[in-house]
Enzyme design. Structure first.
Site, PDB file in Angstrom:
ATOM      1  N   GLU A 231       0.833  -1.206   0.000  1.00 44.01           N
ATOM      2  CA  GLU A 231       0.000   0.000   0.000  1.00 44.01           C
ATOM      3  C   GLU A 231       0.871   1.261   0.000  1.00 44.01           C
ATOM      4  O   GLU A 231       0.570   2.233  -0.686  1.00 44.01           O
ATOM      5  CB  GLU A 231      -0.923   0.015   1.227  1.00 44.01           C
ATOM      6  CG  GLU A 231      -1.968  -1.089   1.205  1.00 44.01           C
ATOM      7  CD  GLU A 231      -3.053  -0.933   2.268  1.00 44.01           C
ATOM      8  OE1 GLU A 231      -4.113  -1.546   2.113  1.00 44.01           O
ATOM      9  OE2 GLU A 231      -2.826  -0.202   3.251  1.00 44.01           O
TER      10      GLU A 231
ATOM     11  N   HIS B 290       2.100   5.342  -3.080  1.00 48.65           N
ATOM     12  CA  HIS B 290       2.373   6.779  -2.953  1.00 48.65           C
ATOM     13  C   HIS B 290       3.626   7.094  -3.750  1.00 48.65           C
ATOM     14  O   HIS B 290       4.734   6.800  -3.319  1.00 48.65           O
ATOM     15  CB  HIS B 290       2.529   7.162  -1.485  1.00 48.65           C
ATOM     16  CG  HIS B 290       1.266   7.012  -0.701  1.00 48.65           C
ATOM     17  ND1 HIS B 290       0.443   8.072  -0.380  1.00 48.65           N
ATOM     18  CD2 HIS B 290       0.632   5.913  -0.219  1.00 48.65           C
ATOM     19  CE1 HIS B 290      -0.613   7.634   0.280  1.00 48.65           C
ATOM     20  NE2 HIS B 290      -0.521   6.325   0.391  1.00 48.65           N
TER      21      HIS B 290
ATOM     22  N   GLU C 107      14.276  -0.395  -0.642  1.00 49.57           N
ATOM     23  CA  GLU C 107      13.858  -1.519   0.175  1.00 49.57           C
ATOM     24  C   GLU C 107      14.911  -2.613   0.092  1.00 49.57           C
ATOM     25  O   GLU C 107      15.554  -2.798  -0.937  1.00 49.57           O
ATOM     26  CB  GLU C 107      12.511  -2.050  -0.334  1.00 49.57           C
ATOM     27  CG  GLU C 107      11.892  -3.085   0.596  1.00 49.57           C
ATOM     28  CD  GLU C 107      10.582  -3.660   0.064  1.00 49.57           C
ATOM     29  OE1 GLU C 107      10.053  -3.136  -0.927  1.00 49.57           O
ATOM     30  OE2 GLU C 107      10.121  -4.649   0.635  1.00 49.57           O
ATOM     31  N   GLU C 108      15.082  -3.349   1.177  1.00 51.88           N
ATOM     32  CA  GLU C 108      16.042  -4.452   1.127  1.00 51.88           C
ATOM     33  C   GLU C 108      15.576  -5.470   0.094  1.00 51.88           C
ATOM     34  O   GLU C 108      14.393  -5.648  -0.145  1.00 51.88           O
ATOM     35  CB  GLU C 108      16.194  -5.110   2.496  1.00 51.88           C
ATOM     36  CG  GLU C 108      14.911  -5.611   3.087  1.00 51.88           C
ATOM     37  CD  GLU C 108      15.145  -6.410   4.376  1.00 51.88           C
ATOM     38  OE1 GLU C 108      16.187  -7.065   4.502  1.00 51.88           O
ATOM     39  OE2 GLU C 108      14.269  -6.362   5.248  1.00 51.88           O
ATOM     40  N   SER C 109      16.536  -6.151  -0.516  1.00 53.85           N
ATOM     41  CA  SER C 109      16.234  -6.985  -1.665  1.00 53.85           C
ATOM     42  C   SER C 109      16.230  -8.460  -1.321  1.00 53.85           C
ATOM     43  O   SER C 109      17.189  -8.984  -0.753  1.00 53.85           O
ATOM     44  CB  SER C 109      17.284  -6.734  -2.751  1.00 53.85           C
ATOM     45  OG  SER C 109      17.152  -7.702  -3.758  1.00 53.85           O
TER      46      SER C 109
ATOM     47  N   ARG D 272      11.968 -17.162  -2.692  1.00 52.44           N
ATOM     48  CA  ARG D 272      11.159 -16.218  -1.902  1.00 52.44           C
ATOM     49  C   ARG D 272       9.686 -16.212  -2.295  1.00 52.44           C
ATOM     50  O   ARG D 272       8.856 -15.636  -1.582  1.00 52.44           O
ATOM     51  CB  ARG D 272      11.726 -14.805  -2.028  1.00 52.44           C
ATOM     52  CG  ARG D 272      11.556 -14.218  -3.429  1.00 52.44           C
ATOM     53  CD  ARG D 272      11.871 -12.727  -3.452  1.00 52.44           C
ATOM     54  NE  ARG D 272      12.011 -12.261  -4.831  1.00 52.44           N
ATOM     55  CZ  ARG D 272      12.219 -11.002  -5.167  1.00 52.44           C
ATOM     56  NH1 ARG D 272      12.343 -10.085  -4.242  1.00 52.44           N
ATOM     57  NH2 ARG D 272      12.325 -10.656  -6.430  1.00 52.44           N
TER      58      ARG D 272
ATOM     59  N   ASN E  72       8.698  14.678   1.255  1.00 54.25           N
ATOM     60  CA  ASN E  72       8.657  16.059   1.700  1.00 54.25           C
ATOM     61  C   ASN E  72       7.356  16.281   2.474  1.00 54.25           C
ATOM     62  O   ASN E  72       6.459  15.419   2.483  1.00 54.25           O
ATOM     63  CB  ASN E  72       8.834  17.048   0.535  1.00 54.25           C
ATOM     64  CG  ASN E  72       7.718  17.003  -0.479  1.00 54.25           C
ATOM     65  OD1 ASN E  72       6.540  16.968  -0.120  1.00 54.25           O
ATOM     66  ND2 ASN E  72       8.079  17.025  -1.753  1.00 54.25           N
TER      67      ASN E  72
ATOM     68  N   ARG F  14       4.794  18.104   2.078  1.00 57.00           N
ATOM     69  CA  ARG F  14       3.538  18.104   1.328  1.00 57.00           C
ATOM     70  C   ARG F  14       3.089  16.675   1.042  1.00 57.00           C
ATOM     71  O   ARG F  14       1.923  16.323   1.250  1.00 57.00           O
ATOM     72  CB  ARG F  14       3.725  18.864   0.011  1.00 57.00           C
ATOM     73  CG  ARG F  14       2.445  19.000  -0.778  1.00 57.00           C
ATOM     74  CD  ARG F  14       2.689  19.641  -2.136  1.00 57.00           C
ATOM     75  NE  ARG F  14       1.448  20.171  -2.685  1.00 57.00           N
ATOM     76  CZ  ARG F  14       1.361  20.804  -3.842  1.00 57.00           C
ATOM     77  NH1 ARG F  14       2.457  21.041  -4.564  1.00 57.00           N
ATOM     78  NH2 ARG F  14       0.192  21.227  -4.291  1.00 57.00           N
TER      79      ARG F  14
ATOM     80  N   ARG G 193      -3.997   7.876   5.247  1.00 58.59           N
ATOM     81  CA  ARG G 193      -3.599   6.677   5.966  1.00 58.59           C
ATOM     82  C   ARG G 193      -3.773   6.753   7.482  1.00 58.59           C
ATOM     83  O   ARG G 193      -3.286   5.890   8.201  1.00 58.59           O
ATOM     84  CB  ARG G 193      -2.138   6.338   5.616  1.00 58.59           C
ATOM     85  CG  ARG G 193      -1.891   6.135   4.120  1.00 58.59           C
ATOM     86  CD  ARG G 193      -2.715   5.002   3.525  1.00 58.59           C
ATOM     87  NE  ARG G 193      -2.372   4.774   2.115  1.00 58.59           N
ATOM     88  CZ  ARG G 193      -2.903   3.822   1.367  1.00 58.59           C
ATOM     89  NH1 ARG G 193      -3.837   3.019   1.853  1.00 58.59           N
ATOM     90  NH2 ARG G 193      -2.544   3.698   0.103  1.00 58.59           N
TER      91      ARG G 193
END
Lengths: 234, 234, 234, 234
Positions: D78, D82, D89-91, D161, D177, D179, D188
């Site tokens: 989710e 945005h 993100e870790e892979s 995975r 930022n 905004r 959210r």
């Protein structure tokens, strides 16, 4: 039989589009409605090749394509890192998800060699394929049974879905313009050319190959220039 | 006569589009090609109204519109602050710009009253209109003559254009999706409703009104829901 | 003397920043607060070079820089085509604009040779420089006098400003992250290397050169990798 | 004991920032370095309230915050919708993922009532909690065992995975930022005010509540204006 559906494919359908090589030229020249007339192919080729070579990417943004795509969640996780795109994905909060799962097919290379960022893949033995298939099926079966248990007990869908594996299929609408699509293709289709090698995971590459085939049919001159300039997005 | 062309209008043409109320519903439901069939109007209305009211904006992103727009540079300066759009503007580096200038028309209110952020405008006297017209014409004439002098002397177009006033017309292709367009309209058409008043400069509002008319014809149900929810973009 | 102020410069000040080579590494490794410790230079160099070469651009997005920039409007017109940036420009609707104008300096090459997309520039004769200077000054003077006439007559600032030339200075805050900045630099600083030549207008290049100097000081390792990989933005 | 680690929390750390209420004012006024001095609070309040009320969102874009966040994959799915944010993100392609899983805590309301788009939640019986906990643990255990089996057999991490459930934790760097952050918070964090109700899934709301607490500390005046204007992002 466990009632679950397994597949080793992804689905990509062109839903609608507003894309053509001529539109690239009209945009580059800021043609009025009256001035928009079919361009001669040889002129189009020169102009479009120039635009891609010189990285004038904006004329490609006025051509948009909308796809219906069905792919496992781990593909969506990579896909949605591309922010220059519009997405509508089916919701696991509002619907019960179907028991359809991706499993690697016989031609999916299973063994990774080399180092991070430059992996290559090798076939894998028949034993490795067997273990993979069994592991996937065993987990999907367990997960979906537990998902259904929770739903049967009245637990909310958004809570119950937590146990589902990332190999479950999910569908979405994806709209990209031709510039964003070329960027996607440059990163998500394998390419070992000199400047910008790319080592995508095979499953997102399957989606990308479908996109590329459609893109090539809709905008053959742009696609050709994209290829001839080393698959670099302008 | 000074050979220059003056006008008090802007031009907006719909060049192409891939936009419809039905597409919003197909996207919201992630319909496959087979499931795409014409929706009944009353159902569409309910769904689209729900989406706008609840700020589910993404289904509106799959509908795109491409416009040819001719407007003074000071309008483009505001327009291009909208980043969720694709632009191709004619280049003053590559072409000699035509002597076509915007001048405020007789119905352009000239006098600002009130305070920053909440200006309103009043008519202006006939003297004020006369001074404005003379000032514009005098400056445009001087500027364009100097522009031509430099070009005649072999000075580069990109240098010579520096003297041209921001009221000179320029043309561009603009592609926006329906969500970005609603955001544009919410900010660039005057609106004094309770929650989100908007006080755009009249000349960009003229462009926006043209967009809105086209948008209303292509997506009447979406437009109606946009209006009824207080012109708020989802 | 006409009371107007002329200059051949642009102003770029670093207002604030949250940018460092270490931050790139922390982001690439998704380090927790506890794991964030100063990296050895040689390791940083290897990692950052790898990221740029392999087009892993996202770790550079967490480093941001905010600039105060003063430049002529024709520079802003090009600058704001870069949508991966945040802008706040002073408003000609709310303030009376100062009579400060850019004029090409003695070292500004004035004569364009070659063809579209691959222009080069030559010096220009002293006559060409003289004509340019006179043309600029004559137009700016006329334009600003007319602007003041309209204001004096009570015409709104947003209407009166229409006569001002695009060479008038305007100021803005610009925030970009390091990835967006490298993209900006790759397009707005002259570069005749093999793959991606770039032919920016000199005045925006002056802004870009200032950015690059600051960027080099804040993130020397990233800047070096950017250069060594052919000024390609990841 | 199955060797797996379960938790009902999310982790949010502020890694670094370049954010303050004063910066909003400096940006809105396009202050030079020399003009930047600490604003009086009452003036700041008036200005910032005006900016939010009138939807002048751009001055808030120059304040950025970087977070380290650890949350289950279904939250990331989710979160990454945005697009006005930067992510690393870790892979799971490069690393073996740790056996750490989110399970709903005792205070997580489990039962959904009402209709799509306006769900509310009720407690759930202790039986429902027990079923949920057992279902999660059973699936996670099975999935992780199969993941390890495939890895042990030499199957690539990116293939193995596929069986992991969306409740497994993953970590990322997130830069937004102010905004973009206000937009995130408006969608959210639960809010049943009149104009823009919001019904987020509880787990992403937990991340959002952490963001909001940090945001409130860094930019108290902006946060207050955000609240007082009905949690609408400008």
């Amino acid at each position: 039989m466990d009632g679950l559906k397994y597949s080793s494919d992804v689905t990509v359908q062109l839903v609608k589009h507003s894309a053509s090589d001529e539109d690239v030229a009209f945009a580059a020249r800021v043609s009025t409605l009256g001035e928009r007339s079919l361009e001669k192919t040889e002129k189009l080729e020169g102009l479009i090749n120039f635009l891609i070579r010189e990285r004038h990417g904006s004329p490609f943004e006025h051509s948009t394509m909308t796809f219906y795509v069905k792919a496992p969640i781990f593909v969506w996780r990579e896909h949605m890192r591309h922010r220059m795109a519009s997405y509508n994905e089916e919701s696991g909060r509002y619907r019960v998800l179907e028991p359809e799962f991706y499993v690697p097919g016989k031609d999916r290379k299973l063994v990774q060699v080399g180092k991070a960022g430059a992996y290559t893949f090798e076939e894998g033995t028949s034993e490795q394929h067997a273990i993979t298939l069994v592991s996937y099926r065993r987990t999907c079966k367990e997960a979906y049974a537990n998902y259904m248990d929770m739903l049967a007990a009245g637990v909310a869908r958004e809570v119950a879905r937590g146990v589902l594996p990332v190999t479950i299929y999910s569908s979405a609408y994806v709209t990209m313009n031709a510039r964003a699509l070329m960027n996607f293709l440059s990163l998500r289709v394998s390419f070992e050319g000199s400047h910008f090698p790319s080592y995508p995971q095979r499953e997102i590459e399957m989606v990308a190959e479908n996109y590329e085939q459609i893109f090539k049919e809709l905008m053959p001159i742009t696609h050709k220039a994209f290829i001839e300039n080393g698959r670099v997005s302008p």
